[in-house]
Design a protein around this motif. Sequence first.
Motif, PDB file in Angstrom:
ATOM      1  N   ARG A 161       4.021  -5.482   2.978  1.00 57.68           N
ATOM      2  CA  ARG A 161       4.187  -4.284   3.795  1.00 57.68           C
ATOM      3  C   ARG A 161       3.143  -4.199   4.895  1.00 57.68           C
ATOM      4  O   ARG A 161       3.409  -3.727   5.984  1.00 57.68           O
ATOM      5  CB  ARG A 161       4.100  -3.037   2.899  1.00 57.68           C
ATOM      6  CG  ARG A 161       5.117  -3.019   1.769  1.00 57.68           C
ATOM      7  CD  ARG A 161       6.540  -2.992   2.274  1.00 57.68           C
ATOM      8  NE  ARG A 161       7.494  -2.984   1.178  1.00 57.68           N
ATOM      9  CZ  ARG A 161       8.816  -3.061   1.337  1.00 57.68           C
ATOM     10  NH1 ARG A 161       9.331  -3.177   2.536  1.00 57.68           N
ATOM     11  NH2 ARG A 161       9.618  -3.045   0.291  1.00 57.68           N
ATOM     12  N   GLN A 162       1.908  -4.623   4.585  1.00 54.53           N
ATOM     13  CA  GLN A 162       0.826  -4.561   5.569  1.00 54.53           C
ATOM     14  C   GLN A 162       0.462  -5.992   5.973  1.00 54.53           C
ATOM     15  O   GLN A 162      -0.330  -6.652   5.308  1.00 54.53           O
ATOM     16  CB  GLN A 162      -0.395  -3.847   4.983  1.00 54.53           C
ATOM     17  CG  GLN A 162      -0.137  -2.383   4.640  1.00 54.53           C
ATOM     18  CD  GLN A 162      -1.395  -1.701   4.140  1.00 54.53           C
ATOM     19  OE1 GLN A 162      -2.480  -2.261   4.173  1.00 54.53           O
ATOM     20  NE2 GLN A 162      -1.246  -0.469   3.694  1.00 54.53           N
ATOM     21  N   MET A 163       1.056  -6.470   7.054  1.00 48.91           N
ATOM     22  CA  MET A 163       0.862  -7.860   7.454  1.00 48.91           C
ATOM     23  C   MET A 163      -0.545  -8.136   7.947  1.00 48.91           C
ATOM     24  O   MET A 163      -0.942  -9.281   8.093  1.00 48.91           O
ATOM     25  CB  MET A 163       1.875  -8.236   8.529  1.00 48.91           C
ATOM     26  CG  MET A 163       3.295  -8.389   7.995  1.00 48.91           C
ATOM     27  SD  MET A 163       3.446  -9.570   6.612  1.00 48.91           S
ATOM     28  CE  MET A 163       2.897 -11.082   7.394  1.00 48.91           C
ATOM     29  N   ASN A 164      -1.338  -7.073   8.237  1.00 45.76           N
ATOM     30  CA  ASN A 164      -2.715  -7.310   8.649  1.00 45.76           C
ATOM     31  C   ASN A 164      -3.553  -7.843   7.486  1.00 45.76           C
ATOM     32  O   ASN A 164      -4.609  -8.435   7.689  1.00 45.76           O
ATOM     33  CB  ASN A 164      -3.350  -6.030   9.206  1.00 45.76           C
ATOM     34  CG  ASN A 164      -3.387  -4.911   8.185  1.00 45.76           C
ATOM     35  OD1 ASN A 164      -2.434  -4.726   7.423  1.00 45.76           O
ATOM     36  ND2 ASN A 164      -4.462  -4.144   8.166  1.00 45.76           N
ATOM     37  N   ARG A 165      -3.095  -7.640   6.263  1.00 47.12           N
ATOM     38  CA  ARG A 165      -3.807  -8.168   5.090  1.00 47.12           C
ATOM     39  C   ARG A 165      -3.021  -9.247   4.363  1.00 47.12           C
ATOM     40  O   ARG A 165      -3.581  -9.990   3.567  1.00 47.12           O
ATOM     41  CB  ARG A 165      -4.119  -7.035   4.108  1.00 47.12           C
ATOM     42  CG  ARG A 165      -5.107  -6.014   4.648  1.00 47.12           C
ATOM     43  CD  ARG A 165      -5.476  -4.987   3.606  1.00 47.12           C
ATOM     44  NE  ARG A 165      -6.378  -3.991   4.141  1.00 47.12           N
ATOM     45  CZ  ARG A 165      -6.822  -2.943   3.466  1.00 47.12           C
ATOM     46  NH1 ARG A 165      -6.425  -2.756   2.211  1.00 47.12           N
ATOM     47  NH2 ARG A 165      -7.646  -2.070   4.027  1.00 47.12           N
ATOM     48  N   GLY A 166      -1.720  -9.313   4.586  1.00 46.95           N
ATOM     49  CA  GLY A 166      -0.900 -10.239   3.828  1.00 46.95           C
ATOM     50  C   GLY A 166      -0.379 -11.385   4.669  1.00 46.95           C
ATOM     51  O   GLY A 166      -0.363 -11.345   5.896  1.00 46.95           O
ATOM     52  N   SER A 167       0.037 -12.441   3.967  1.00 48.69           N
ATOM     53  CA  SER A 167       0.635 -13.586   4.646  1.00 48.69           C
ATOM     54  C   SER A 167       1.455 -14.384   3.641  1.00 48.69           C
ATOM     55  O   SER A 167       1.397 -14.148   2.430  1.00 48.69           O
ATOM     56  CB  SER A 167      -0.437 -14.487   5.279  1.00 48.69           C
ATOM     57  OG  SER A 167      -1.038 -15.316   4.296  1.00 48.69           O
ATOM     58  N   TYR A 168       2.207 -15.328   4.180  1.00 45.34           N
ATOM     59  CA  TYR A 168       2.944 -16.269   3.345  1.00 45.34           C
ATOM     60  C   TYR A 168       2.377 -17.682   3.517  1.00 45.34           C
ATOM     61  O   TYR A 168       3.082 -18.665   3.342  1.00 45.34           O
ATOM     62  CB  TYR A 168       4.428 -16.239   3.704  1.00 45.34           C
ATOM     63  CG  TYR A 168       5.068 -14.876   3.513  1.00 45.34           C
ATOM     64  CD1 TYR A 168       5.350 -14.393   2.249  1.00 45.34           C
ATOM     65  CD2 TYR A 168       5.370 -14.078   4.615  1.00 45.34           C
ATOM     66  CE1 TYR A 168       5.917 -13.143   2.071  1.00 45.34           C
ATOM     67  CE2 TYR A 168       5.946 -12.827   4.448  1.00 45.34           C
ATOM     68  CZ  TYR A 168       6.217 -12.362   3.173  1.00 45.34           C
ATOM     69  OH  TYR A 168       6.780 -11.126   2.999  1.00 45.34           O
ATOM     70  N   ALA A 219       5.405 -17.750  -2.529  1.00 42.42           N
ATOM     71  CA  ALA A 219       4.021 -17.304  -2.723  1.00 42.42           C
ATOM     72  C   ALA A 219       3.611 -16.428  -1.556  1.00 42.42           C
ATOM     73  O   ALA A 219       3.842 -16.772  -0.393  1.00 42.42           O
ATOM     74  CB  ALA A 219       3.072 -18.498  -2.848  1.00 42.42           C
ATOM     75  N   SER A 220       3.013 -15.292  -1.865  1.00 44.91           N
ATOM     76  CA  SER A 220       2.475 -14.413  -0.827  1.00 44.91           C
ATOM     77  C   SER A 220       1.018 -14.110  -1.164  1.00 44.91           C
ATOM     78  O   SER A 220       0.629 -14.102  -2.332  1.00 44.91           O
ATOM     79  CB  SER A 220       3.273 -13.116  -0.729  1.00 44.91           C
ATOM     80  OG  SER A 220       3.227 -12.395  -1.944  1.00 44.91           O
ATOM     81  N   THR A 221       0.233 -13.893  -0.141  1.00 44.45           N
ATOM     82  CA  THR A 221      -1.186 -13.611  -0.337  1.00 44.45           C
ATOM     83  C   THR A 221      -1.540 -12.276   0.299  1.00 44.45           C
ATOM     84  O   THR A 221      -0.874 -11.802   1.225  1.00 44.45           O
ATOM     85  CB  THR A 221      -2.074 -14.696   0.283  1.00 44.45           C
ATOM     86  OG1 THR A 221      -1.861 -14.731   1.698  1.00 44.45           O
ATOM     87  CG2 THR A 221      -1.765 -16.058  -0.318  1.00 44.45           C
ATOM     88  N   LYS A 222      -2.614 -11.685  -0.224  1.00 50.70           N
ATOM     89  CA  LYS A 222      -3.150 -10.453   0.350  1.00 50.70           C
ATOM     90  C   LYS A 222      -4.671 -10.543   0.272  1.00 50.70           C
ATOM     91  O   LYS A 222      -5.222 -10.858  -0.787  1.00 50.70           O
ATOM     92  CB  LYS A 222      -2.635  -9.229  -0.403  1.00 50.70           C
ATOM     93  CG  LYS A 222      -2.898  -7.907   0.309  1.00 50.70           C
ATOM     94  CD  LYS A 222      -2.214  -6.747  -0.396  1.00 50.70           C
ATOM     95  CE  LYS A 222      -2.478  -5.437   0.345  1.00 50.70           C
ATOM     96  NZ  LYS A 222      -1.859  -4.282  -0.352  1.00 50.70           N
ATOM     97  N   VAL A 223      -5.326 -10.286   1.389  1.00 50.67           N
ATOM     98  CA  VAL A 223      -6.777 -10.441   1.475  1.00 50.67           C
ATOM     99  C   VAL A 223      -7.365  -9.240   2.204  1.00 50.67           C
ATOM    100  O   VAL A 223      -6.833  -8.808   3.234  1.00 50.67           O
ATOM    101  CB  VAL A 223      -7.150 -11.738   2.231  1.00 50.67           C
ATOM    102  CG1 VAL A 223      -8.665 -11.837   2.402  1.00 50.67           C
ATOM    103  CG2 VAL A 223      -6.603 -12.960   1.506  1.00 50.67           C
ATOM    104  N   ARG A 224      -8.472  -8.712   1.656  1.00 47.85           N
ATOM    105  CA  ARG A 224      -9.222  -7.686   2.376  1.00 47.85           C
ATOM    106  C   ARG A 224     -10.662  -8.133   2.501  1.00 47.85           C
ATOM    107  O   ARG A 224     -11.275  -8.576   1.528  1.00 47.85           O
ATOM    108  CB  ARG A 224      -9.190  -6.337   1.654  1.00 47.85           C
ATOM    109  CG  ARG A 224      -9.679  -5.184   2.572  1.00 47.85           C
ATOM    110  CD  ARG A 224     -10.544  -4.179   1.835  1.00 47.85           C
ATOM    111  NE  ARG A 224     -10.833  -3.011   2.678  1.00 47.85           N
ATOM    112  CZ  ARG A 224     -11.947  -2.881   3.403  1.00 47.85           C
ATOM    113  NH1 ARG A 224     -12.885  -3.829   3.396  1.00 47.85           N
ATOM    114  NH2 ARG A 224     -12.148  -1.801   4.131  1.00 47.85           N
ATOM    115  N   THR A 225     -11.218  -8.034   3.704  1.00 49.82           N
ATOM    116  CA  THR A 225     -12.610  -8.367   3.957  1.00 49.82           C
ATOM    117  C   THR A 225     -13.230  -7.258   4.795  1.00 49.82           C
ATOM    118  O   THR A 225     -12.533  -6.408   5.346  1.00 49.82           O
ATOM    119  CB  THR A 225     -12.748  -9.702   4.712  1.00 49.82           C
ATOM    120  OG1 THR A 225     -12.073  -9.597   5.972  1.00 49.82           O
ATOM    121  CG2 THR A 225     -12.140 -10.854   3.908  1.00 49.82           C
ATOM    122  N   GLY A 226     -14.564  -7.293   4.884  1.00 52.38           N
ATOM    123  CA  GLY A 226     -15.249  -6.367   5.769  1.00 52.38           C
ATOM    124  C   GLY A 226     -15.723  -5.099   5.092  1.00 52.38           C
ATOM    125  O   GLY A 226     -15.591  -4.915   3.885  1.00 52.38           O
ATOM    126  N   GLY A 227     -16.278  -4.215   5.900  1.00 53.52           N
ATOM    127  CA  GLY A 227     -16.878  -2.989   5.394  1.00 53.52           C
ATOM    128  C   GLY A 227     -15.898  -1.837   5.325  1.00 53.52           C
ATOM    129  O   GLY A 227     -14.693  -2.003   5.551  1.00 53.52           O
TER     130      GLY A 227
END
Length: 224
Positions: free
Chosen positions: A19-26, A166-174
């Motif tokens: 849903r949030q492509m700014n954090r997710g990818s394939y 497979a899908s990924t979701k990543v959050r980084t930063g403050g």
Amino acid sequence: MSTMEKRQTADKPGYAKIRQMNRGSYDRTLAYEILDSGMVAHCGFIHEDRPMVIPMAYARIDNRLYIHGASTTRIVKDNAKGVPASLTVTLLDGLVVARSAFHHSMNYRCVIVHGTARLVEDRDEQIEALAAITDHLLPGRWDECRDMIPKEHKATGVLALDIEHASTKVRTGGPVDDKMDLGTDIWAGVVPITIALGQPFNAYDVSDETPIPQSIPAARRKFA
């Protein structure tokens, strides 16, 4: 994977759509990187019309994941013929502390895998899978151990999960605070989360002269 393939895959029933492509990818390369860095996978399947999730050790060989358990467990014996399954691995990197509770979060890397699980019946594939699972946690440990005996093979079940999606979701930063909270005297920032293997200690019957096997420092380096 092309843009069209990503869209077609994401639209398939039963697959997790980002849903949030700014954090997710394939990104399959990123998915493999997360899988290869994790230690525990949570495996989801249906048993008697009820969803079940079980934490399990695992390993990846190319586009296939292997998990194992006692041959009598539900996740093994009930999935022999090939059934839809899901698996997720999450790596926690930090607690994100904001000025409001609403904006608290975590930094993490996560991969969600969907595929078809089947029982591994070929003996050579089973041995390859068990070696991969062992060496995923302790690199080189399989060759340090004695050979498996027949009753151990009989008591162990291995499931192969072909990675169909497979899908990924990543959050980084403050923290992402509201403008009205910036510059206040409430602390905000990131608390790193680290996982490290400690110093090994001998089993009670192991002599102090017995050297530590190479797989132990290898694992400590891998998961540092």
